[in-house]
Structure formats: structure tokens, C-alpha cells
Design a protein around this motif. Sequence first.
Motif, short mmCIF file in Angstrom:
data_model
loop_
_atom_site.label_atom_id
_atom_site.label_comp_id
_atom_site.label_asym_id
_atom_site.label_seq_id
_atom_site.Cartn_x
_atom_site.Cartn_y
_atom_site.Cartn_z
N ALA A 125 28.63 44.05 57.77
CA ALA A 125 28.44 45.41 58.30
C ALA A 125 30.47 46.48 57.73
N HIS A 126 29.71 47.50 57.90
CA HIS A 126 30.84 48.23 56.98
C HIS A 126 31.67 49.40 58.05
N GLY A 127 32.69 49.45 58.57
CA GLY A 127 33.58 50.62 59.55
C GLY A 127 33.47 51.64 58.75
N PHE A 128 34.15 52.38 59.52
CA PHE A 128 33.88 54.48 59.73
C PHE A 128 35.52 54.64 59.54
N SER A 420 35.87 45.38 48.75
CA SER A 420 37.19 45.81 49.94
C SER A 420 37.30 46.89 50.38
N VAL A 421 36.77 46.66 51.80
CA VAL A 421 36.37 47.20 53.20
C VAL A 421 36.19 46.35 53.72
N PRO A 422 36.32 45.15 54.33
CA PRO A 422 36.16 44.67 55.60
C PRO A 422 35.90 45.38 56.70
N LEU A 423 34.84 45.06 57.39
CA LEU A 423 35.14 45.81 59.02
C LEU A 423 36.20 44.52 59.29
N ASP A 424 36.54 43.67 59.30
CA ASP A 424 37.73 42.87 60.13
C ASP A 424 38.65 43.36 59.37
N THR A 425 39.07 44.21 59.57
CA THR A 425 40.89 44.57 58.94
C THR A 425 41.76 45.44 59.96
N SER A 426 43.06 45.11 59.84
CA SER A 426 44.61 45.88 60.72
C SER A 426 44.63 46.99 59.59
N SER A 462 36.60 30.69 46.29
CA SER A 462 35.03 30.05 46.51
C SER A 462 34.55 30.92 47.71
N GLY A 463 33.86 31.77 48.08
CA GLY A 463 33.44 31.91 49.34
C GLY A 463 32.00 31.13 49.90
N GLY A 464 31.72 30.46 50.75
CA GLY A 464 30.32 30.57 51.28
C GLY A 464 29.51 31.40 51.80
N GLY A 465 29.72 32.45 51.67
CA GLY A 465 29.77 34.15 52.65
C GLY A 465 28.51 34.20 51.38
N ASP A 466 28.01 35.48 52.21
CA ASP A 466 26.81 36.32 51.53
C ASP A 466 27.46 37.66 50.86
N PRO A 467 26.59 38.04 50.07
CA PRO A 467 27.52 39.40 48.71
C PRO A 467 27.87 40.26 50.27
N GLY A 468 29.11 41.07 49.74
CA GLY A 468 29.82 41.98 49.92
C GLY A 468 30.29 41.52 52.29
N GLN A 469 31.00 40.17 51.70
CA GLN A 469 31.00 39.96 53.03
C GLN A 469 32.74 39.98 53.34
N GLY A 470 33.22 40.54 52.29
CA GLY A 470 34.71 40.87 52.23
C GLY A 470 36.01 40.39 53.26
N ARG A 471 35.32 39.31 53.20
CA ARG A 471 36.47 38.19 54.12
C ARG A 471 36.09 37.04 52.84
N THR A 472 37.19 36.37 52.59
CA THR A 472 37.40 34.96 51.78
C THR A 472 36.86 33.96 52.93
N ALA A 473 36.98 32.70 52.42
CA ALA A 473 35.38 31.81 53.15
C ALA A 473 37.82 31.36 54.02
N GLU A 474 38.57 30.96 53.97
CA GLU A 474 39.60 30.65 54.45
C GLU A 474 40.04 32.32 55.63
#
Length: 626
Positions: A125-128, A420-426, A462-474
Motif C-alpha cells: 500500500a501507499h499513503g497520501f 521511494s514512497v513507502p507507507l512505513d515512514t516517519s 537483496s530483499g525477499g519482498g514483492d515489487p514496490g515493497q518500499g522497504r528493504t528486507a532488514e
Amino acid sequence: MSRPRILIVGAGFAGYRTARTLSRITRGRAHITLLNPTDYFLYLPLLPQVAAGVLEPRRVTVSLSDSLPNVRLVLGEADRIDLDERTLHYTGPEGEGGTLAYDRLVLAAGSVNKLLPIPGVAEHAHGFRGLPEALYLRDHVTRQVELAAAADDPRTCAARCTFVVVGAGYTGTEVAAHGQMFTDAQVRKHPLRQGLRPRWMLLDVAPRVLPEMDEKLSATADRVLRERGVDVRMGTSVKEATHEGVVLTDGEFVETRTLVWCVGVRPDPLVESLGLPMEKGRLLVDPHLQVPGRPELFACGDVAAVPDLEKPGSYTPMTAQHAWRHGKVAAENVAASLGLGGVRKPYRHRDLGFVVDLGGAKAAVNPLGVALSGVPAGAVTRGYHLAAMPGNRVRVAADWLLDAVLPRQAVQLGLVRSWSVPLDTSSPELARVPGGPGQRQEADARSGPGAALAADIHEGASGGGDPGQGRTAEEPAKGQPESGPTQVRPGPGPAERRSEAALAKGRPGGEPGGDGPGSRFVERRSEAETAKGRPGGEPGEDGPGSRFVERRSEAETAKGRPADEPARNQPGGEPAKNQPGGEPAKNQPPSAAPEPPPGQPPPGPGTAPGPVKRSDVPDDSAKGDS
């Protein structure tokens, strides 16, 4: 006698109004410093029109330097506040640190996206909440419609043309209303092959649209949305999000490539680090917007729990109207505490009504309690926004006029990518930059419940997530108990170029050669590779089947240099001579070779050039907000 130092954190509605009012009251008798990640004030209510192509992005921004005389602007994000020493530590846009001293501190840091512990939401998901998110959504929606028009499979076409918005509050309702008009205009000029129509879904667990507003406003908005073709589902939300679609709470699976998260906001986690009394994540203040026991500390806007004197026992809601009024009262009380103004005043308000722009000439408003709809409501809405904006009124009005007589331009600018626009960001107001400087900060500023541990973005991660995840695996989810005492915060500055020697030592530095002059290649990943979790942007962004595009200089092409030879004159070290097979690089033993990091395969003819593999262990902790 030295002038007092006033420091304001945040330039949203509350912070901007505080700075502007203090500049007018003090007239140069105080040092006023404004700390903000961006150099502009963002008029959030018009952000859905940016995503729908009605307004250009700069129309909803107001330059801080130009509109705030006698105010010093410092670009950066607050990291830690030392209340006893009266200092604030911050990180600048290029990763540099700094310290600001103050005699009065006004916290107006605003809010961030509110997360819920729903599987897959943080990844898909992406925020607004910021301008980068609006620009990304406009490009993404345009791309999905264009890909759907070229798709031969009806199922794929329908999935790309289905857009799910979660949250039927103020923002979500306007996003769905403007989005439906935007996509309908696109398919009118370029109809889909299967005769399909874009489908927008608006979900919320509440019993009605706009649950926090007047019932007449809610009924008007619901009617307009349904007449326009929006699939409004109340009492329904998302149970799980995947790359292929979303599972609803009623068990239905909806195939979609777009999930817009508008379920609400929560206060910026900065205030949680102060160790002061809180109320649902907000800093408790008295009616004068002053923190009890801290005469030098004020708070206003979304980070402050301001007592509602009109409704004893409750606090003012987190709305732009209250934040704007908070700013004026906070400025007057700060000036009064320094002997530069009148007397202190408590915050009191009177509800003047709300306006909800539903696109075109449609709106739902209740100015002074009078419910309006249709064209009169649209006129009142636009008049209100023009009056409330602190700048750019003529440009906004001109864009509205042009939109009424000319078709919208639906093109992809490609300025903001999914990661560049992850949902989980401060920091929703900032887009993440690959290879940008990131420093591990002390947890004093962003620790505690609901804090984010933002990881630096490297193209080689290297991340195990899906495209557009917006967050690195760690990178752990925001607010999880597993959050460590430090955080990595990416800076919004330009991508850092690393030398060849640094790359050989296994330091993360992005692609060889960077993207500047002398760069060797820019790798574009195919949709299939992206689906495997490799960083490469959103599926389909770079065209089907594309692998990579190699850029070479004229000298390299003329000499027929092998594709895996390092570029000449690369910054950071002496260029290699006559390699491979010739003279070794200067100041290096003939048999010396860079030793790969642990877990990295040794270089050889079968090893393709690319980012250095990370050896740290990913932390796939639970996603969501606590």
C-alpha cells in the motif's frame, strides 16, 4: 541585550502559521528559526487534485524563504531534543548533523501515516500525506490504465483498472472521487479493448462515508460517489494485501495493482521520545498550548493534545483547521512569554463548517451549518481554498480554469518510484533516494511505541519482498518491539558516488560508476525479475522484457573494451591501465586482488557486474503499527 531564540519544528499548517505570526509580532526583536525537511509549505487539502492532474505540484506549495520574512530556514529533520540543555539535534538533507539552541521551542512536527497490523499492507500500500506520494499515484494510475489498454488478457486488464482506496474519511473520499474522474477521462480518449471501465473501490469499517462529519455531508458525498461509479463499501476493509490483489474482510478477493491507504494519521513519533505526559500519542498541553512544567516548551497541531474548551473533557481533533488556528495562538503566547507581545490567550474555536471537494463542480459543504451540494457547493469550496491558501492563488485559479476548458494531460513523468514512497515512514514529505546518505541516529528521537526504523536504500540490497515493497528486507516495521536502539535515516540529498576501491571492499555504494558522467550502465529489471524481489521499480515500469541498457562513452566504444571492464577516470582512485590482461593499477601489487566480502562469490568470468551482496541477516519482523 541579546535577542531571544525561538525554534519551530515543522512547517505544516501549525508550524507555518506560528512562524508567520511570530515574524509579524516580533519585527526582528527575536531570532526565529524554522526547522523543516522541505523548503515549502504544503497545502494538503488540494493534494488529491495534484494526483488527478488538475493542479501542477508547485501550485500547492508555498516557498518558506519567500513568504516568511525575518525567519531563518534550516533544512533537516529533528533527531533528538535535550530539554535540560535546551538544544535540538537534527540531520540535514545530505546526512550532515547539526545542533540548534533555543529559548522557546514550538513543536509542530505534524503527523504520519497510520498503520494497522494487516498482513501485506506495509509492503503493497501507499499513503497520501506528501507531495511525492501524490506524484507517484498520478504516474502509477496513468501507467496502469495504459498497460490495461495494451493487455490482451481481460483478467489482467480488469485487475490493472481496479483501484482500491481504504479509508472513507476526508482524504480517501476526495482521492476516490477525483481518481474516478481522472481514469474515466483517460479511457474516453483511449477505450480499453475489452470495453471495461476503470473501477474505484472505497472501503471503510465505518457505517457511512465521512463518519466524523455531518450526516448531510456524508449523504451528499455518498450519493455523488455512487452516481459517478465508485464502488462504496461501508463496514468492509482489507484483511490481507498481496501483489495480486487484496482480501476483504468479507472474504472476497479483489484483483488489483493499486492500494491507497487513507485510514487516518498519527502524530509524528518525535514527541514520544521526550518522556512527557501523552494522550494517544499526542503531547499533553494546557489551553495556552504550553507543556505543563516546561515554560519554554509549546506544542500545536497534530502532535499536541489541546483541551477543547467548548467540549470539556475532550481534545481538539487532528484537522488542518485546528492546526492553522493553533499556530496563531501559539505564536501570540510565545511572544507574550518573552515580553514581546500582549497577554497569553487560551485556545478557543468555533466550528465554521467543512468542505469536501468531489471533483468537477461537485462538492459537499456546510458553511456555518448550512448544508450545500451541487454547483453552489463547488463554488464555495473553491472560494474557501483560495482564501485559505497563503500563496499561489492566481496560479491555482488559472489551473482550474484551464482544466475546465482543456483536456487533462495523462503522462508518466517517472519522477517518483514505488520504493521511494513507502507507507512505513516517519517522513512522508520526502521521497527516498537510492544511495542517499543515511546515518545511524540515536534512538532518543524516534524510539518508543510507533517509531519507525527507516533503512537506507541501496540498489544492491537483496530483499525477499514483492515489487514496490518500499522497504528493504532488514527494515523492521514501525512500532514493533523488535525495533533496535538505532535507526538508519536516508537523506534526501543526491546519490553518493563510491570509488572503485570502496566497491571492491564490499561497501554498499549502488551500481558501479553511478549515473553521472562516466557511468557505465543503468540496469533495468524486467517484470519477472522484479516479482522475485529484486529492486527494479514497479512491475511493468520499464517495459516488458527489458533487461538492461548499457551506456558507454565514445572512447570505450572505439577501443572495444569488454563490458565488464571498470570505467576510466572514475572518481575516488587511480584509473586502471590496459586492463584486463595488461598492467595492473597503480600502487597495487601485481598479484593483489580485492577480497570479496563474506558470502560473496569470488569474481570470475561467470560473475556479472552489479551491486555488492549484503551479508547481514534480514529481520522480517511483524508488519504494522502497534
